[in-house]
Scaffold this motif. Structure first.
Motif, PDB file in Angstrom:
ATOM      1  N   GLY A  51       0.805  -1.216   0.000  1.00 19.36           N
ATOM      2  CA  GLY A  51       0.000   0.000   0.000  1.00 19.36           C
ATOM      3  C   GLY A  51       0.837   1.265   0.000  1.00 19.36           C
ATOM      4  N   LEU A  52       2.010   1.195  -0.607  1.00 17.42           N
ATOM      5  CA  LEU A  52       2.926   2.337  -0.637  1.00 17.42           C
ATOM      6  C   LEU A  52       3.173   2.781  -2.068  1.00 17.42           C
ATOM      7  CD1 LEU A  52       5.721   1.033   1.775  1.00 17.42           C
ATOM      8  CD2 LEU A  52       4.094   2.858   2.262  1.00 17.42           C
ATOM      9  N   ALA A  53       3.454   4.050  -2.221  1.00 21.76           N
ATOM     10  CA  ALA A  53       3.958   4.533  -3.499  1.00 21.76           C
ATOM     11  C   ALA A  53       5.409   4.055  -3.604  1.00 21.76           C
ATOM     12  CB  ALA A  53       3.905   6.050  -3.554  1.00 21.76           C
ATOM     13  N   PRO A  54       5.867   3.705  -4.796  1.00 17.00           N
ATOM     14  CA  PRO A  54       7.248   3.244  -4.933  1.00 17.00           C
ATOM     15  C   PRO A  54       8.286   4.231  -4.376  1.00 17.00           C
ATOM     16  CG  PRO A  54       6.029   2.667  -6.890  1.00 17.00           C
ATOM     17  CD  PRO A  54       5.124   3.526  -6.051  1.00 17.00           C
ATOM     18  N   VAL A  55       8.068   5.509  -4.533  1.00 15.21           N
ATOM     19  CA  VAL A  55       9.015   6.497  -3.999  1.00 15.21           C
ATOM     20  C   VAL A  55       9.132   6.359  -2.488  1.00 15.21           C
ATOM     21  CG1 VAL A  55       9.417   8.968  -3.634  1.00 15.21           C
ATOM     22  CG2 VAL A  55       8.733   8.134  -5.885  1.00 15.21           C
ATOM     23  N   ARG A  56       8.004   6.221  -1.803  1.00 10.77           N
ATOM     24  CA  ARG A  56       8.012   6.073  -0.351  1.00 10.77           C
ATOM     25  C   ARG A  56       8.678   4.762   0.061  1.00 10.77           C
ATOM     26  NH1 ARG A  56       9.216   7.982   4.003  1.00 10.77           N
ATOM     27  NH2 ARG A  56       8.033   7.381   5.810  1.00 10.77           N
ATOM     28  N   TYR A  57       8.405   3.705  -0.694  1.00 13.64           N
ATOM     29  CA  TYR A  57       9.029   2.404  -0.445  1.00 13.64           C
ATOM     30  C   TYR A  57      10.547   2.529  -0.471  1.00 13.64           C
ATOM     31  CZ  TYR A  57      10.654  -2.320  -1.527  1.00 13.64           C
ATOM     32  OH  TYR A  57      11.327  -3.507  -1.536  1.00 13.64           O
ATOM     33  N   TYR A  58      11.082   3.187  -1.499  1.00 13.55           N
ATOM     34  CA  TYR A  58      12.534   3.305  -1.615  1.00 13.55           C
ATOM     35  C   TYR A  58      13.117   4.228  -0.548  1.00 13.55           C
ATOM     36  CZ  TYR A  58      12.340   0.475  -5.763  1.00 13.55           C
ATOM     37  OH  TYR A  58      12.149  -0.587  -6.623  1.00 13.55           O
ATOM     38  N   GLN A  59      12.354   5.205  -0.082  1.00 16.75           N
ATOM     39  CA  GLN A  59      12.813   6.024   1.042  1.00 16.75           C
ATOM     40  C   GLN A  59      12.953   5.167   2.294  1.00 16.75           C
ATOM     41  OE1 GLN A  59       9.676   8.934   1.099  1.00 16.75           O
ATOM     42  NE2 GLN A  59      10.856  10.428  -0.083  1.00 16.75           N
ATOM     43  N   ILE A  60      11.948   4.347   2.558  1.00 17.30           N
ATOM     44  CA  ILE A  60      11.981   3.465   3.725  1.00 17.30           C
ATOM     45  C   ILE A  60      13.129   2.468   3.591  1.00 17.30           C
ATOM     46  CG2 ILE A  60      10.731   1.623   4.937  1.00 17.30           C
ATOM     47  CD1 ILE A  60       8.133   3.174   4.197  1.00 17.30           C
ATOM     48  N   LEU A  61      13.260   1.870   2.422  1.00 20.73           N
ATOM     49  CA  LEU A  61      14.312   0.887   2.193  1.00 20.73           C
ATOM     50  C   LEU A  61      15.689   1.505   2.404  1.00 20.73           C
ATOM     51  CD1 LEU A  61      15.257  -1.918   1.303  1.00 20.73           C
ATOM     52  CD2 LEU A  61      15.111  -1.095  -1.067  1.00 20.73           C
ATOM     53  N   ASN A  62      15.911   2.680   1.872  1.00 17.14           N
ATOM     54  CA  ASN A  62      17.215   3.331   2.011  1.00 17.14           C
ATOM     55  C   ASN A  62      17.538   3.590   3.482  1.00 17.14           C
ATOM     56  OD1 ASN A  62      19.571   4.418   0.678  1.00 17.14           O
ATOM     57  ND2 ASN A  62      18.853   6.411   1.384  1.00 17.14           N
ATOM     58  N   ALA A  63      16.563   4.032   4.247  1.00 12.07           N
ATOM     59  CA  ALA A  63      16.784   4.254   5.687  1.00 12.07           C
ATOM     60  C   ALA A  63      17.074   2.933   6.396  1.00 12.07           C
ATOM     61  CB  ALA A  63      15.581   4.944   6.309  1.00 12.07           C
ATOM     62  N   LEU A  64      16.409   1.863   5.984  1.00 14.02           N
ATOM     63  CA  LEU A  64      16.634   0.557   6.604  1.00 14.02           C
ATOM     64  C   LEU A  64      18.060   0.064   6.379  1.00 14.02           C
ATOM     65  CD1 LEU A  64      13.287  -1.279   5.837  1.00 14.02           C
ATOM     66  CD2 LEU A  64      14.186  -0.689   8.096  1.00 14.02           C
ATOM     67  N   LEU A  65      18.652   0.413   5.257  1.00 12.64           N
ATOM     68  CA  LEU A  65      20.010  -0.038   4.969  1.00 12.64           C
ATOM     69  C   LEU A  65      21.020   0.530   5.958  1.00 12.64           C
ATOM     70  CD1 LEU A  65      20.152   0.044   1.078  1.00 12.64           C
ATOM     71  CD2 LEU A  65      19.515  -1.821   2.612  1.00 12.64           C
ATOM     72  N   ASP A  66      20.665   1.628   6.616  1.00 16.68           N
ATOM     73  CA  ASP A  66      21.548   2.234   7.614  1.00 16.68           C
ATOM     74  C   ASP A  66      21.134   1.883   9.035  1.00 16.68           C
ATOM     75  OD1 ASP A  66      23.079   3.508   5.617  1.00 16.68           O
ATOM     76  OD2 ASP A  66      21.619   5.128   5.481  1.00 16.68           O
ATOM     77  N   ARG A  82      23.402  -2.804   0.346  1.00 20.89           N
ATOM     78  CA  ARG A  82      24.441  -1.810   0.653  1.00 20.89           C
ATOM     79  C   ARG A  82      25.522  -1.808  -0.421  1.00 20.89           C
ATOM     80  NH1 ARG A  82      25.676  -2.479   7.159  1.00 20.89           N
ATOM     81  NH2 ARG A  82      23.862  -1.305   7.904  1.00 20.89           N
ATOM     82  N   ARG A  83      25.924  -3.009  -0.874  1.00 20.45           N
ATOM     83  CA  ARG A  83      26.932  -3.095  -1.943  1.00 20.45           C
ATOM     84  C   ARG A  83      26.417  -2.457  -3.227  1.00 20.45           C
ATOM     85  NH1 ARG A  83      27.539  -8.242   0.313  1.00 20.45           N
ATOM     86  NH2 ARG A  83      26.283  -9.182  -1.340  1.00 20.45           N
ATOM     87  N   VAL A  84      25.161  -2.720  -3.568  1.00 21.55           N
ATOM     88  CA  VAL A  84      24.570  -2.124  -4.770  1.00 21.55           C
ATOM     89  C   VAL A  84      24.550  -0.599  -4.642  1.00 21.55           C
ATOM     90  CG1 VAL A  84      22.422  -1.882  -6.084  1.00 21.55           C
ATOM     91  CG2 VAL A  84      23.202  -4.159  -5.362  1.00 21.55           C
ATOM     92  N   ARG A  85      24.136  -0.110  -3.473  1.00 23.94           N
ATOM     93  CA  ARG A  85      24.067   1.340  -3.254  1.00 23.94           C
ATOM     94  C   ARG A  85      25.453   1.960  -3.371  1.00 23.94           C
ATOM     95  NH1 ARG A  85      21.775   3.579   2.405  1.00 23.94           N
ATOM     96  NH2 ARG A  85      23.706   2.653   3.126  1.00 23.94           N
ATOM     97  N   GLU A  86      26.450   1.342  -2.778  1.00 25.88           N
ATOM     98  CA  GLU A  86      27.808   1.882  -2.847  1.00 25.88           C
ATOM     99  C   GLU A  86      28.350   1.863  -4.267  1.00 25.88           C
ATOM    100  OE1 GLU A  86      29.423   3.623  -0.541  1.00 25.88           O
ATOM    101  OE2 GLU A  86      27.541   3.364   0.563  1.00 25.88           O
ATOM    102  N   ALA A  87      28.054   0.816  -5.028  1.00 22.91           N
ATOM    103  CA  ALA A  87      28.499   0.744  -6.422  1.00 22.91           C
ATOM    104  C   ALA A  87      27.877   1.872  -7.241  1.00 22.91           C
ATOM    105  CB  ALA A  87      28.158  -0.616  -7.013  1.00 22.91           C
ATOM    106  N   ARG A  88      26.598   2.137  -6.996  1.00 21.91           N
ATOM    107  CA  ARG A  88      25.936   3.228  -7.723  1.00 21.91           C
ATOM    108  C   ARG A  88      26.511   4.578  -7.350  1.00 21.91           C
ATOM    109  NH1 ARG A  88      19.888   0.766  -7.337  1.00 21.91           N
ATOM    110  NH2 ARG A  88      20.102  -0.659  -9.086  1.00 21.91           N
ATOM    111  N   ARG A  89      26.825   4.752  -6.075  1.00 24.69           N
ATOM    112  CA  ARG A  89      27.446   6.020  -5.641  1.00 24.69           C
ATOM    113  C   ARG A  89      28.815   6.195  -6.276  1.00 24.69           C
ATOM    114  NH1 ARG A  89      25.891   6.108   0.821  1.00 24.69           N
ATOM    115  NH2 ARG A  89      23.727   6.743   0.506  1.00 24.69           N
ATOM    116  N   ALA A  90      29.570   5.110  -6.392  1.00 23.61           N
ATOM    117  CA  ALA A  90      30.917   5.183  -6.971  1.00 23.61           C
ATOM    118  C   ALA A  90      30.866   5.532  -8.459  1.00 23.61           C
ATOM    119  CB  ALA A  90      31.632   3.856  -6.767  1.00 23.61           C
TER     120      ALA A  90
END
Length: 92
Positions: A51-66, A82-90
């Motif tokens: 029952g979430l908008a995808p944008v909100r889902y990814y906000q929650i997911l990103n916070a959960l990774l930390d 976390r590895r995927v996120r770091e690769a994208r940041r790099a």
């Protein structure tokens, strides 16, 4: 601050009363463990199952990774994301 916690989530989005992960946070991690057949399937599941908008889902997911509680709950998924996120940041 408008009811938001330091991680950008409203207080009840990922914590339970016992300071563990909420059912929603566990559901977000469970959804991330799944494989997706084609384009749009994951976004459809986010809307229909959570029952979430995808944008909100990814906000929650990103916070959960930390969040150490998410890491303790599902270390394989959290470390992979976390590895995927770091690769994208790099790449930037």
């Amino acid at each position: 601050m408008d009811g938001m916690t330091d991680d950008g989530l409203s207080g009840g989005d990922h914590l339970s009363a016992e300071d563990g992960l909420s059912a929603r946070a566990e559901a977000v991690l469970a959804l991330e463990r799944r494989n997706w057949a084609g384009p749009g399937a994951k976004e459809r599941a986010i809307r229909e199952e959570l029952g979430l908008a995808p944008v909100r889902y990814y906000q929650i997911l990103n916070a959960l990774l930390d969040d150490a509680r998410a890491l303790a709950h599902d270390p394989v998924t959290v470390n992979r994301l976390r590895r995927v996120r770091e690769a994208r940041r790099a790449e930037r």
